[in-house]
Design a protein around this motif. Structure first.
Motif: not given
Length: 246
Positions: A187-203
């Motif tokens: 599903n096309m969900v885009g990329v969300s800007v989320v507070k505290g999401n500073n982990g290494p995951s790109k998925d």
């Protein structure tokens, strides 16, 4: 006789007439200057647009050199309708997204730029949405899997310096590189800007938010997902796409 001449030039009527003539002259000069500069201003806008499009695929250039590199790396400009078909009658580069967004969905034109850099193909989509105070906009490029972000650029009309205006900074733009725009189900969900999401995951379809700029970050999230979904009909019709899009 001399006193009468002095009295005449000191009269209210003379002062009023002089002011009118001065205003007309100044207005004429300003109008002429503005008209004379219009071609230069339009060309500057075109070159800056080319710069931003190229920047999403890692091609950096100054404004005067933008057209040469644009013609080199941008191999196609497509104007798509809501069904994902190419409208040959429309110049994609001249489409004004601010005007298109005021139309009904099925009446809009969706520009798409296709780049080829060092043998790799990229799809570049223009973005536009709402920030805290005014419009935000930019471009995002996808690799040929139509899932992985190559790069993104953002700009704004009036976001707060040090807060929402940080979307233009390199550190924020770089966070989008290699992020995925499809979820695990396609599903096309885009990329969300989320507070505290500073982990290494790109998925995870997420990047870290700008502190104190929640509304601007939400605007970036919304415009990416909203605009990307408009291109699903086109991508589904392409036989060489490596993933299934729902």
């Amino acid at each position: 006789m001399e006193e009468k001449g002095v009295q005449k030039t000191n009269s209210n009527g003379y002062t009023f007439m002089f002011a009118i003539i001065l205003v007309v002259v100044v207005a004429s000069v300003l109008a002429f200057t503005a008209t004379s500069l219009q071609p230069t201003q339009r060309e500057n806008v075109r070159q800056e647009k080319m710069q931003n499009i190229l920047a999403t695929v890692g091609i950096e250039t100054d404004r005067p050199g933008a057209k040469v590199l644009y013609d080199k790396y941008i191999i196609e400009q497509l104007a798509l309708n809501s069904e994902g078909d190419v409208d040959e009658s429309v110049d994609a580069f001249e489409v004004d997204l601010s005007k298109e967004l005021k139309k009904d969905d099925d009446k809009q034109i969706f520009p798409l730029y296709i780049a080829e850099v060092e043998g790799e193909k990229y799809y570049i989509l223009p973005l536009r949405g709402n920030g805290l105070w005014n419009a935000i906009f930019g471009y995002i490029s996808l690799k040929d899997d139509i899932n992985t972000v190559k790069g993104a650029t953002f700009d704004h009309v009036g976001e707060t310096p040090g807060l929402g205006a940080e979307i233009t900074k390199e550190w924020f733009r770089e966070a989008f590189a290699d992020e995925k725009v499809l979820d695990e189900n396609g599903n096309m969900v885009g990329v969300s800007v989320v507070k505290g999401n500073n982990g290494p995951s790109k998925d995870d379809n997420k990047v870290d938010a700008i502190s104190g700029a929640t509304i601007t970050g939400d605007g970036v999230s919304d415009m990416i997902s909203e605009r990307l979904k408009r291109y699903i009909p086109y991508f589904k019709k392409q036989g060489d796409i490596k993933v299934a899009i729902k």
